[in-house]
Scaffold this active site. Structure first.
Site, PDB file in Angstrom:
ATOM      1  CE  LYS A   1      -3.474   2.472   2.589  1.00 69.61           C
ATOM      2  NZ  LYS A   1      -4.509   2.381   3.528  1.00 69.61           N
TER       3      LYS A   1
ATOM      4  CE  LYS B   1      -5.802   2.052  -0.326  1.00 72.36           C
ATOM      5  NZ  LYS B   1      -6.516   1.709   0.737  1.00 72.36           N
TER       6      LYS B   1
END
Ligand code: PBG
Length: 325
Positions: A194, A247
């Protein structure tokens, strides 16, 4: 000329035989924003077409999605400011509206896959995913807070938990806390790679969860890095993750591809709020055609290697392609 690649493109029937990548609503996870109250369906200004729903409206939305063959949902709470504390205690309160609603969803739609978000930010008065002490995000003291939240979510009936906080060791810590209490079947969808991205803006508007000070660069990854994603993913595998996530998605297709090649767990990609908002804005301005740009975008994320895509366009896709493409 002996080889003519165009022969395989000359009719729809032939093109359909030669398709390499498929996308079906079953591959999609629909993020949903929940707000306490009743009869609320509030559009998010920076993310047109996406709403904050009160529990009653959310159940209707899920019912409509299930009818379209969309079975997977990730739920995020927009929490009132007066409930936010430095230690994010409301996140583990079994009486909070988020856990209440999760129970109601699983009771009404036991066959759906309901996924949580495990991180402090929606409940934190500091707006950070971890505990803030003297301006620093402290790792090890955050873990028990996340574990309490995770156990409360498992008790409420979530099928999978999504740790999105990027603290070190949290997947293993949460896995052990779940197993000790008998939740051996509750899965973990790990936000493995992320990044500290500018593309979370509309999401933070939706939850009013932007950090009160500083940024998230001491825990979320540097957008310049790719090999570091392998370190994060490897740890999550060892610690018991069931799926690995990258992400954002569109700006990190190379990372999706890399993880898909190196790991055997299902790979998920989060097509985040800012990435969806960009496309929506261009289409609303008449600069792009949503009917073509939206499926092409989702297909590109699949082609890069994502088995699963979290996208705010999940319902838009399922409405147009109930049988997939
Ligand atoms: C927070 C969280 C964020 C998103 C999902 N979980 C925002 C952040 O890290 O600040 C972003 C998703 C999106 O932009 O669609 N734990």
């Amino acid at each position: 000329m002996l080889a003519r690649p165009r022969r395989n493109r000359q009719s729809a029937a032939i093109r359909n035989m030669a398709v390499e990548t498929h996308l079906h609503p079953q591959h999609l996870i629909y993020p949903l924003f929940l707000v306490d109250g009743q009869h609320i369906k509030q559009e998010i200004k920076s993310l047109p077409g996406v709403f904050r729903f009160s529990p009653d409206q959310l159940l209707l939305e899920i019912e409509a999605c299930m009818a379209l063959g969309l079975t997977n949902f990730v739920l995020f709470p927009a929490v009132a400011d007066h409930l936010k504390t430095p230690t994010a205690d409301y996140g583990a309160d079994p009486d909070n509206f988020y856990l209440h609603t999760a129970r109601a969803i699983k009771q009404r739609f036991p066959e759906c896959c309901l996924i949580s978000d495990v991180a402090m930010d929606p409940y934190s008065s500091d707006g950070h995913d971890g505990l803030v002490r003297n301006g620093a995000i402290v790792n090890d003291e955050t873990l028990p807070i996340l574990a309490r939240m995770a156990v409360a979510q498992a008790e409420a009936g979530f099928d999978m938990l999504g740790p999105s906080d990027m603290m070190d060791g949290r997947v293993g810590y949460i896995r052990e806390a779940l197993d000790e209490r008998g939740f051996t079947q509750t899965g973990i969808l790990a936000y493995s790679a992320k990044y500290a991205s500018a593309f979370y803006g509309p999401f933070r508007d939706a939850l009013d969860s932007a950090p009160k000070s500083g940024d998230k660069k001491t825990y979320q990854m540097n957008p310049a890095n790719k090999r570091e994603a392998l370190i994060e993913a490897e740890l999550d595998v060892v610690e018991g993750a069931d799926m690995l996530m990258v992400k954002p998605a569109l700006h990190y297709l190379d990372v999706i591809h890399l993880l898909k090649e190196r790991f055997d767990l299902p790979i998920a990609a989060y097509h985040v709020s800012g990435e969806c908002a960009m496309l929506r804005a261009a289409c609303d301005n008449g600069w792009l055609d949503f009917e073509r740009a939206m499926p092409e975008t989702l297909l590109s994320i699949r082609r890069a290697g994502a088995d699963v895509i979290l996208t705010y366009f999940a319902k838009d896709f399922a409405m147009r392609y109930p049988g997939g493409m």
